[in-house]
Write an enzyme that holds these catalytic residues in place. Structure first.
Site, PDB file in Angstrom:
ATOM      1  N   ARG A 162     -14.087 -34.638  52.278  1.00  0.00           N
ATOM      2  CA  ARG A 162     -14.292 -33.258  51.551  1.00  0.00           C
ATOM      3  C   ARG A 162     -12.714 -33.669  51.118  1.00  0.00           C
ATOM      4  O   ARG A 162     -12.150 -33.508  49.716  1.00  0.00           O
ATOM      5  CB  ARG A 162     -13.979 -32.229  52.266  1.00  0.00           C
ATOM      6  CG  ARG A 162     -13.073 -31.957  53.569  1.00  0.00           C
ATOM      7  CD  ARG A 162     -13.646 -31.019  54.149  1.00  0.00           C
ATOM      8  NE  ARG A 162     -12.545 -29.318  53.200  1.00  0.00           N
ATOM      9  CZ  ARG A 162     -11.540 -29.711  53.542  1.00  0.00           C
ATOM     10  NH1 ARG A 162     -10.360 -30.135  54.042  1.00  0.00           N
ATOM     11  NH2 ARG A 162     -11.382 -27.951  52.406  1.00  0.00           N
ATOM     12  N   ASP A 177      -6.144 -24.611  52.104  1.00  0.00           N
ATOM     13  CA  ASP A 177      -6.521 -24.269  53.137  1.00  0.00           C
ATOM     14  C   ASP A 177      -5.802 -24.603  54.870  1.00  0.00           C
ATOM     15  O   ASP A 177      -4.378 -24.340  54.611  1.00  0.00           O
ATOM     16  CB  ASP A 177      -7.891 -24.836  53.457  1.00  0.00           C
ATOM     17  CG  ASP A 177      -7.685 -25.934  53.747  1.00  0.00           C
ATOM     18  OD1 ASP A 177      -8.185 -27.600  54.963  1.00  0.00           O
ATOM     19  OD2 ASP A 177      -8.310 -26.684  52.821  1.00  0.00           O
TER      20      ASP A 177
END
Ligand code: 9D3
Length: 254
Positions: A162, A177
């Protein structure tokens, strides 16, 4: 990025090769995930990969030779796919309870490799001579006991994949995040506006983007203070964030 997984259960890696964002990255060729089963490199009729430990004791130990052959096959394949096989570019990583604990900083470093060869142990462990000769570093995913290295390998792969450019749908830098900015995430809400008699925080319906950003940051701070004082200790707020914290009455002394 190239991933070779050395495992007696290579089918487990369907979980990461076929599903979700990692599955799409594999399908699009941004990552290649290839399994090497040490059983395929045995020479006896029983395809044995484990033996009893010298010195006695419970459980079984994985033998060096089938694993060495599997690693050699993985390096040959990595090379054939244009991956530099030097430890600097394509290390052999042993998933091990004795390894360095995985964190986002290590994940980011590992996302720079051409590839990696992930060695997954089962039983009590692997013959130390194989490890000494072939392993470049060891990674643990945390202080709890699992039954093998496959799930840790998939955790590592998921976290690395990711971070690869172009893998996440949107502009990666836009994806806010937890851990990236050093705080826990804020709460999220979606339709309907009232669920189980609970309304959503009004500010989220205001369309006032600055106020929403402020509210979200204060939520992040309050959660981090309560749930992860270690992360809060290490966090340095910006000038803007300091103003928001003071306004919300969040105490700053650490
Ligand atoms: C009797 C000693 N064994 C049990 C405590 C040692 C042991 C051997 C093999 C414990 C676990 C395992 C299997 N685990 C892994 O291969 C593993 C792992 C883990 O168990 N926790 C966190 N990270 C990792 S990375 C690999």
């Amino acid at each position: 990025m190239y991933f070779a997984v050395i495992s007696i259960f290579p089918e487990m890696f369907a979980a990461i090769s076929h599903y979700g964002i990692t599955g799409r990255a594999a399908q699009q060729g941004q990552v290649v995930i290839e399994g090497f089963n040490p059983r395929d490199y045995t020479t006896d009729n029983y395809r044995r990969v484990d033996e009893r430990p010298y010195g006695g004791g419970p459980g079984m130990v994985m033998m060096a030779e089938p694993l060495a052959q599997a690693i050699a096959a993985a390096k040959a394949s990595a090379s054939a796919r244009g991956c530099r096989t030097d430890a600097k570019y394509c290390p052999v990583v042993y998933l091990s309870p004795q390894g360095e604990k995985l964190g986002e900083a290590k994940v980011l470093q590992m996302a720079e490799f051409d590839g990696m060869i992930l060695l997954c142990g089962r039983y009590e462990g692997i013959d130390e001579r194989l490890l000494a000769q072939h392993v470049d570093f060891e990674i643990s995913i945390g202080d709890y006991v699992l039954t093998g290295g496959e799930l840790p390998a998939m955790v590592l792969m998921d976290s690395v994949i990711r971070r690869l450019p172009g893998v996440m749908g949107d502009d990666q830098s836009a994806v806010q995040d937890s851990f990236v900015d050093g705080l826990l995430d804020c709460p999220h809400y979606t339709k309907p506006t009232v669920y189980a008699d609970v309304a959503i925080p009004e500010v989220l319906l205001s369309g006032h983007h600055a106020k929403i950003a402020e509210w979200r940051f204060v939520q992040q701070a309050q959660r981090t203070i309560v749930r992860r004082p270690d992360l809060w200790q290490a966090f340095t707020p910006s000038k803007q964030q300091l103003k928001w914290l003071q306004k919300a009455g969040v105490a700053l002394e650490k």
